[in-house]
Design a protein around this motif. Structure first.
Motif, PDB file in Angstrom:
ATOM      1  N   ARG A 129      27.729  47.776  29.072  1.00 37.29           N
ATOM      2  CA  ARG A 129      28.912  46.976  28.737  1.00 37.29           C
ATOM      3  C   ARG A 129      30.148  47.505  29.455  1.00 37.29           C
ATOM      4  O   ARG A 129      30.987  46.728  29.930  1.00 37.29           O
ATOM      5  N   ILE A 130      30.266  48.823  29.532  1.00 34.76           N
ATOM      6  CA  ILE A 130      31.396  49.408  30.258  1.00 34.76           C
ATOM      7  C   ILE A 130      31.332  49.025  31.728  1.00 34.76           C
ATOM      8  O   ILE A 130      32.341  48.630  32.331  1.00 34.76           O
ATOM      9  N   VAL A 131      30.156  49.127  32.328  1.00 38.33           N
ATOM     10  CA  VAL A 131      30.002  48.757  33.739  1.00 38.33           C
ATOM     11  C   VAL A 131      30.390  47.297  33.954  1.00 38.33           C
ATOM     12  O   VAL A 131      31.117  46.962  34.906  1.00 38.33           O
ATOM     13  N   GLN A 132      29.935  46.418  33.069  1.00 37.54           N
ATOM     14  CA  GLN A 132      30.246  45.004  33.207  1.00 37.54           C
ATOM     15  C   GLN A 132      31.740  44.749  33.128  1.00 37.54           C
ATOM     16  O   GLN A 132      32.308  43.953  33.895  1.00 37.54           O
ATOM     17  N   ARG A 133      32.410  45.435  32.208  1.00 38.59           N
ATOM     18  CA  ARG A 133      33.865  45.264  32.083  1.00 38.59           C
ATOM     19  C   ARG A 133      34.596  45.782  33.320  1.00 38.59           C
ATOM     20  O   ARG A 133      35.610  45.207  33.738  1.00 38.59           O
ATOM     21  N   ILE A 134      34.093  46.873  33.910  1.00 36.98           N
ATOM     22  CA  ILE A 134      34.687  47.377  35.155  1.00 36.98           C
ATOM     23  C   ILE A 134      34.567  46.330  36.254  1.00 36.98           C
ATOM     24  O   ILE A 134      35.532  46.031  36.975  1.00 36.98           O
ATOM     25  N   LEU A 135      33.390  45.770  36.401  1.00 37.69           N
ATOM     26  CA  LEU A 135      33.148  44.787  37.454  1.00 37.69           C
ATOM     27  C   LEU A 135      34.000  43.526  37.243  1.00 37.69           C
ATOM     28  O   LEU A 135      34.464  42.917  38.222  1.00 37.69           O
ATOM     29  N   GLU A 136      34.206  43.152  36.003  1.00 38.87           N
ATOM     30  CA  GLU A 136      35.013  41.966  35.710  1.00 38.87           C
ATOM     31  C   GLU A 136      36.480  42.165  36.069  1.00 38.87           C
ATOM     32  O   GLU A 136      37.234  41.181  36.189  1.00 38.87           O
ATOM     33  N   MET A 137      36.909  43.409  36.242  1.00 34.48           N
ATOM     34  CA  MET A 137      38.305  43.691  36.553  1.00 34.48           C
ATOM     35  C   MET A 137      38.563  43.811  38.051  1.00 34.48           C
ATOM     36  O   MET A 137      39.676  44.160  38.464  1.00 34.48           O
ATOM     37  N   LYS A 138      37.559  43.521  38.867  1.00 31.89           N
ATOM     38  CA  LYS A 138      37.778  43.500  40.316  1.00 31.89           C
ATOM     39  C   LYS A 138      38.678  42.336  40.691  1.00 31.89           C
ATOM     40  O   LYS A 138      38.675  41.292  40.035  1.00 31.89           O
TER      41      LYS A 138
END
Length: 323
Positions: free
Chosen positions: A312-321
């Motif tokens: 979930r953390i990884v997904q949120r990081i990617l969504e902030m690109k």
């Protein structure tokens, strides 16, 4: 080894309860003029001014109190108040810190800063508290790229057969091997000589390190893969934190937040200076299309990101690109 360092730290820090005297102690493996050291010193001046000299910080830089792994142990039981460490040593303590260390999870410095300044950064830092560490703020560690003595690296194919120095980290070893090179774990202080003598073909690090450690004198090619933008953490001993009254805890967090602005200012200046030094040298610098490199990282991500919470953390990081 850890035990001997604890004894050594006790000698340097006689009371091991510096908060009680108003002087917080800080550890940093970087040299005294490094932006993270200067940022924590800025934090100390901030506290000094806000409390009329009642609180301050004494930073032991240059690894005086031991390696980051050793000082983390000392900090966890209160022997050191403040500790600046890279996120990589935190991986073995808390799995939620791993997403920040993944290759190509950040696509720019601005992306990394946006993430760590968000609730994502707050959640990752909060995950350290069960380990007797209070996360105060997150600093930069720059974009790491590959440099070597043989050829420009433009595609993963150019990595084939190269002996690339990495820290003694399973994640770094897996990353370099996945790119087709041969990961060679050797100590940081041996890189220059190993490059000069052909023990290794290359290494990877940020602009200031490439110049500051004089690696650019022996590595002719710098390829801007920017494969890692792993940040750094400023943590405080939970024992030291709990000895502070609530108003002082608030002030410490305020000072830490202010120090991030100062650290980034200093870091950006250091990067610009390093780029100018490289431009004036004989080093060949080339831009890189990072997509083919990032495309080889899925097995590495799957190896280290194993829980739904991490995912979930990884997904949120990617969504902030951006874009």
């Amino acid at each position: 080894m850890a035990g001997s360092l604890v004894i050594g730290a006790s000698t340097l820090l006689p009371a091991c309860k510096p908060v009680m005297s108003g002087l917080l102690t800080g550890a940093d493996a970087h040299p005294g003029d490094y932006p993270t050291v200067r940022a924590v010193e800025f934090m100390g001046r901030y506290l000094d001014q806000k409390t009329g000299g009642r609180l301050g910080i004494k930073v032991f830089a240059g690894g005086q109190l031991g390696s980051e792994t050793d000082t983390l142990e000392i900090t966890s039981f209160g022997g050191i108040d403040l500790n600046r460490v890279n996120f990589a040593p935190l991986n073995s303590i808390e799995p939620m810190t791993l997403p920040f260390c993944l290759p190509f999870v950040f696509d720019s410095v601005s992306h990394m800063r946006r993430v760590v300044d968000s609730e994502v950064g707050d959640e990752v830092m909060a995950s350290l508290e069960p380990h007797k560490l209070v996360g105060l703020c997150i600093y930069d560690s720059g974009a790491r790229s590959f440099y070597n003595v043989r050829r420009p690296i433009e595609t993963p194919r150019d990595m084939q057969g190269l002996k690339i120095r990495v820290p003694a980290s399973d994640l770094y070893i897996s990353m370099v091997n996945a790119l087709g090179a041969n990961a060679v774990p050797i100590s940081f202080g041996e890189i220059y000589q190993s490059l000069a003598q052909g023990v290794i073909d290359g290494a990877e690090n940020n602009w200031p390190t490439f110049v500051g450690e004089r690696h650019y004198e022996v590595a002719n090619y710098l390829s801007l893969t920017q494969h890692l933008l792993t940040p750094e953490a400023l943590v405080m001993s939970k024992a030291s934190w709990d000895r502070l009254p609530p108003d002082d805890q608030t002030l410490v967090r305020e000072a830490a937040k202010a120090s991030v602005i100062e650290m980034r200012r200093l870091w950006d200046v250091r990067v610009d200076e390093a780029k100018a030094a490289v431009a004036a040298s004989s080093v060949e610098v080339n831009e890189v299309d990072t997509e083919p490199f990032a495309g080889l990282m899925r097995p590495v991500w799957d190896q280290f990101i194993t829980t739904p919470a991490q995912q979930r953390i990884v997904q949120r990081i990617l969504e902030m690109k951006e874009g």
